[in-house]
Design a protein around this motif. Structure first.
Motif, PDB file in Angstrom:
ATOM      1  N   ARG A  47       0.858  -1.187   0.000  1.00  0.00           N
ATOM      2  CA  ARG A  47       0.000   0.000   0.000  1.00  0.00           C
ATOM      3  C   ARG A  47       0.893   1.235   0.000  1.00  0.00           C
ATOM      4  O   ARG A  47       1.645   1.471   0.936  1.00  0.00           O
ATOM      5  N   THR A  48       0.831   2.014  -1.071  1.00  0.00           N
ATOM      6  CA  THR A  48       1.679   3.192  -1.192  1.00  0.00           C
ATOM      7  C   THR A  48       0.993   4.476  -0.754  1.00  0.00           C
ATOM      8  O   THR A  48       1.591   5.544  -0.768  1.00  0.00           O
ATOM      9  N   GLU A  49      -0.295   4.369  -0.384  1.00  0.00           N
ATOM     10  CA  GLU A  49      -1.028   5.590  -0.016  1.00  0.00           C
ATOM     11  C   GLU A  49      -0.953   5.879   1.485  1.00  0.00           C
ATOM     12  O   GLU A  49      -1.543   6.849   1.954  1.00  0.00           O
ATOM     13  N   VAL A  50      -0.235   5.048   2.249  1.00  0.00           N
ATOM     14  CA  VAL A  50      -0.106   5.263   3.688  1.00  0.00           C
ATOM     15  C   VAL A  50       1.364   5.403   4.062  1.00  0.00           C
ATOM     16  O   VAL A  50       2.246   4.913   3.365  1.00  0.00           O
ATOM     17  N   THR A  51       1.601   6.100   5.157  1.00  0.00           N
ATOM     18  CA  THR A  51       2.966   6.208   5.676  1.00  0.00           C
ATOM     19  C   THR A  51       3.071   5.353   6.932  1.00  0.00           C
ATOM     20  O   THR A  51       2.185   5.369   7.781  1.00  0.00           O
ATOM     21  N   VAL A  52       4.155   4.610   7.041  1.00  0.00           N
ATOM     22  CA  VAL A  52       4.348   3.681   8.155  1.00  0.00           C
ATOM     23  C   VAL A  52       5.696   3.962   8.802  1.00  0.00           C
ATOM     24  O   VAL A  52       6.724   4.005   8.115  1.00  0.00           O
ATOM     25  N   THR A  53       5.702   4.157  10.124  1.00  0.00           N
ATOM     26  CA  THR A  53       6.952   4.421  10.834  1.00  0.00           C
ATOM     27  C   THR A  53       7.680   3.106  11.113  1.00  0.00           C
ATOM     28  O   THR A  53       7.086   2.168  11.635  1.00  0.00           O
ATOM     29  N   PRO A  54       8.986   3.021  10.787  1.00  0.00           N
ATOM     30  CA  PRO A  54       9.696   1.748  10.880  1.00  0.00           C
ATOM     31  C   PRO A  54      10.609   1.593  12.090  1.00  0.00           C
ATOM     32  O   PRO A  54      11.375   0.647  12.152  1.00  0.00           O
ATOM     33  N   THR A  55      10.596   2.515  13.035  1.00  0.00           N
ATOM     34  CA  THR A  55      11.492   2.576  14.196  1.00  0.00           C
ATOM     35  C   THR A  55      12.907   2.949  13.771  1.00  0.00           C
ATOM     36  O   THR A  55      13.215   3.040  12.591  1.00  0.00           O
ATOM     37  N   LEU A  56      13.771   3.093  14.749  1.00  0.00           N
ATOM     38  CA  LEU A  56      15.143   3.537  14.506  1.00  0.00           C
ATOM     39  C   LEU A  56      15.913   2.571  13.613  1.00  0.00           C
ATOM     40  O   LEU A  56      16.709   2.993  12.770  1.00  0.00           O
ATOM     41  N   ILE A  57      15.687   1.263  13.795  1.00  0.00           N
ATOM     42  CA  ILE A  57      16.480   0.285  13.043  1.00  0.00           C
ATOM     43  C   ILE A  57      15.747  -0.279  11.837  1.00  0.00           C
ATOM     44  O   ILE A  57      16.302  -1.114  11.105  1.00  0.00           O
ATOM     45  N   GLY A  58      14.509   0.169  11.598  1.00  0.00           N
ATOM     46  CA  GLY A  58      13.734  -0.368  10.480  1.00  0.00           C
ATOM     47  C   GLY A  58      14.410  -0.174   9.140  1.00  0.00           C
ATOM     48  O   GLY A  58      14.524  -1.108   8.341  1.00  0.00           O
ATOM     49  N   GLN A  59      14.856   1.047   8.875  1.00  0.00           N
ATOM     50  CA  GLN A  59      15.557   1.330   7.609  1.00  0.00           C
ATOM     51  C   GLN A  59      16.825   0.516   7.496  1.00  0.00           C
ATOM     52  O   GLN A  59      17.170  -0.014   6.425  1.00  0.00           O
ATOM     53  N   MET A  60      17.540   0.399   8.608  1.00  0.00           N
ATOM     54  CA  MET A  60      18.826  -0.308   8.605  1.00  0.00           C
ATOM     55  C   MET A  60      18.649  -1.772   8.220  1.00  0.00           C
ATOM     56  O   MET A  60      19.411  -2.306   7.404  1.00  0.00           O
ATOM     57  N   VAL A  61      17.647  -2.425   8.807  1.00  0.00           N
ATOM     58  CA  VAL A  61      17.477  -3.857   8.580  1.00  0.00           C
ATOM     59  C   VAL A  61      16.892  -4.138   7.194  1.00  0.00           C
ATOM     60  O   VAL A  61      17.228  -5.152   6.564  1.00  0.00           O
ATOM     61  N   VAL A  62      16.033  -3.255   6.676  1.00  0.00           N
ATOM     62  CA  VAL A  62      15.492  -3.461   5.334  1.00  0.00           C
ATOM     63  C   VAL A  62      16.548  -3.221   4.272  1.00  0.00           C
ATOM     64  O   VAL A  62      16.668  -3.980   3.309  1.00  0.00           O
ATOM     65  N   ASP A  63      17.334  -2.165   4.456  1.00  0.00           N
ATOM     66  CA  ASP A  63      18.362  -1.843   3.465  1.00  0.00           C
ATOM     67  C   ASP A  63      19.515  -2.845   3.474  1.00  0.00           C
ATOM     68  O   ASP A  63      19.933  -3.335   2.429  1.00  0.00           O
TER      69      ASP A  63
END
Length: 426
Positions: free
Chosen positions: A333-349
């Motif tokens: 779903r691209t129409e919503v924004t979801v907060t990923p926590t401090l490490i969310g970006q790190m673990v996905v990337d």
């Protein structure tokens, strides 16, 4: 680089001086000066508790000297996880342990090998810093007016129209936060030089905070408002302007504001009923965010999924913003924004490897900033440390993904590295 900085600050100083000398701002500062004098000489001010109030708190060395040590990020992150009503997965527990351990190494152990002798710091002119902060605040006020005019109302009074706000107009409003940080830092410098009294600088800090409340609260934003409160508290604490007991009370007020605004906004949007506990909004938010993190940890694995694309999506012009990209990853779903926590970006990337490296780097940045601040007591370094620590704390839930926040970290890292190199050469 120094030539660019010199020319830029020269232009900004001219703008700031021109505005200060204009009739409008002459009258505004005259009125504020009158109110400040009334405040300083007010009889009712004497009824306010002095620095010795709750003095037993000062007996704690940790509270007195290390309250805003970088490790507070781990403490608050742990508290946020505890708030969730569901436990993390076993894989996420391993990821969190990796992140916590490497952050500890970066913030507490690595800084011991830098800036130990002959520290030579870059000295910034107070007038330059004030002019930059002043202009940032003015820009935010102008765009606040544009925001209100563009949606035809005040989001705090009518929560449904908050979703009509456009990022191109709201992002400049948030410049009030670094602007407040820099201006508050210059007031601290005036206090350190005994140009103004403690009562005067406290009044100016309160005025800056009230101005942030007026702009950010009316737009219905909680997180930026908490950022302004945290910055004022941290600068005031390390500048001996705010007492320890005031910091604790201020922290409780901040938490109360998050709960209260979230509760009444949820009532207005009819997502909850009045019979629900106000703390439920905080718990449900933590629970949802942890659920998102569990999913991100699953898709990120050991080496990541997006390999830097999530962080790069913070750049203006990207098809999807970072939090929208998170929504696409976990729910398409691209129409919503979801907060990923401090490490969310790190673990996905970059997976668990990315968490280890990025958390260590983040810890090191904060650890070096804390060390420079404690050694120098310099107003500017107290201010920028308060800025990056504040966004690290807020990033526990939201992540450090906004382009303006990333730019604050980039500028701070650049300044710290120059100081390390300059001190090493001497």
């Amino acid at each position: 680089m120094s030539i660019i900085y010199s020319k830029l600050t020269s232009i900004i100083n001219k703008i700031s001086d021109g505005l200060h000398n204009s009739f409008l701002f002459t009258q505004i500062f005259s009125i504020l000066g009158f109110i400040e004098n009334q405040w300083v000489n007010s009889y009712f001010k004497k009824l306010y508790p002095n620095e010795e109030f709750l003095n037993f708190l000062n007996k704690s060395n940790i509270l007195k000297n290390h309250l805003f040590h970088p490790l507070i990020v781990l403490l608050l992150f742990s508290f946020f996880l505890i708030l969730s009503m569901n436990p993390p997965s076993k894989s996420l527990v391993i990821t969190l342990l990796i992140g916590f351990i490497t952050f500890f190494i970066g913030s507490t152990i690595l800084p011991k090998y830098f800036l130990n002798n002959n520290i030579k710091l870059i000295e910034f002119d107070k007038k330059d810093i004030y002019s930059i902060g002043f202009c940032l605040i003015l820009i935010s006020i102008v765009f606040f007016i544009i925001c209100i005019a563009s949606i035809g109302g005040i989001p705090l009074l009518k929560p449904s129209i908050r979703y009509l706000l456009k990022p191109i107009f709201t992002m400049p409003v948030f410049l009030i936060i670094p602007g407040t940080c820099l201006v508050a830092g210059t007031y601290l410098k005036d206090f350190q030089m005994k140009n103004i009294t403690r009562s005067q600088v406290r009044f100016r800090f309160l005025f800056l905070l009230a101005m942030n409340c007026a702009l950010l609260l009316l737009l219905g934003y909680r997180t930026p408002l908490l950022a302004a409160l945290l910055i004022i508290i941290i600068i005031g604490f390390y500048g001996n302007i705010v007492s320890l007991w005031e910091v604790i009370i201020g922290g409780l007020i901040g938490v109360g504001a998050i709960i209260g605004i979230g509760y009444f906004r949820s009532l207005g949007e009819m997502t909850i009923t009045s019979s629900i506990n106000p703390f439920y909004t905080l718990q449900s938010r933590a629970d949802f965010t942890l659920h998102v993190l569990n999913l991100l940890d699953f898709v990120g694995g050991n080496f990541g999924l997006t390999h830097g694309k999530l962080l790069a999506s913070s750049i203006p012009g990207s098809d999807l913003g970072p939090r929208m990209l998170v929504g696409k990853i976990i729910a398409w779903r691209t129409e919503v924004t979801v907060t990923p926590t401090l490490i969310g970006q790190m673990v996905v990337d970059f997976g668990k490897i990315g968490v280890a490296i990025e958390m260590c780097i983040l810890g090191f940045i904060l650890g070096i900033g804390f060390k420079i601040m404690q050694k120098s007591k310099n107003y500017f370094y107290i201010a920028i440390y308060s800025l990056i620590l504040t966004y690290s704390i807020l990033g526990i839930e939201t992540g450090i993904l906004d382009i303006q926040v990333l730019s604050y970290f980039a500028i701070t890292i650049f300044i710290y590295l120059i100081n390390i190199k300059k001190s090493k050469n001497n």
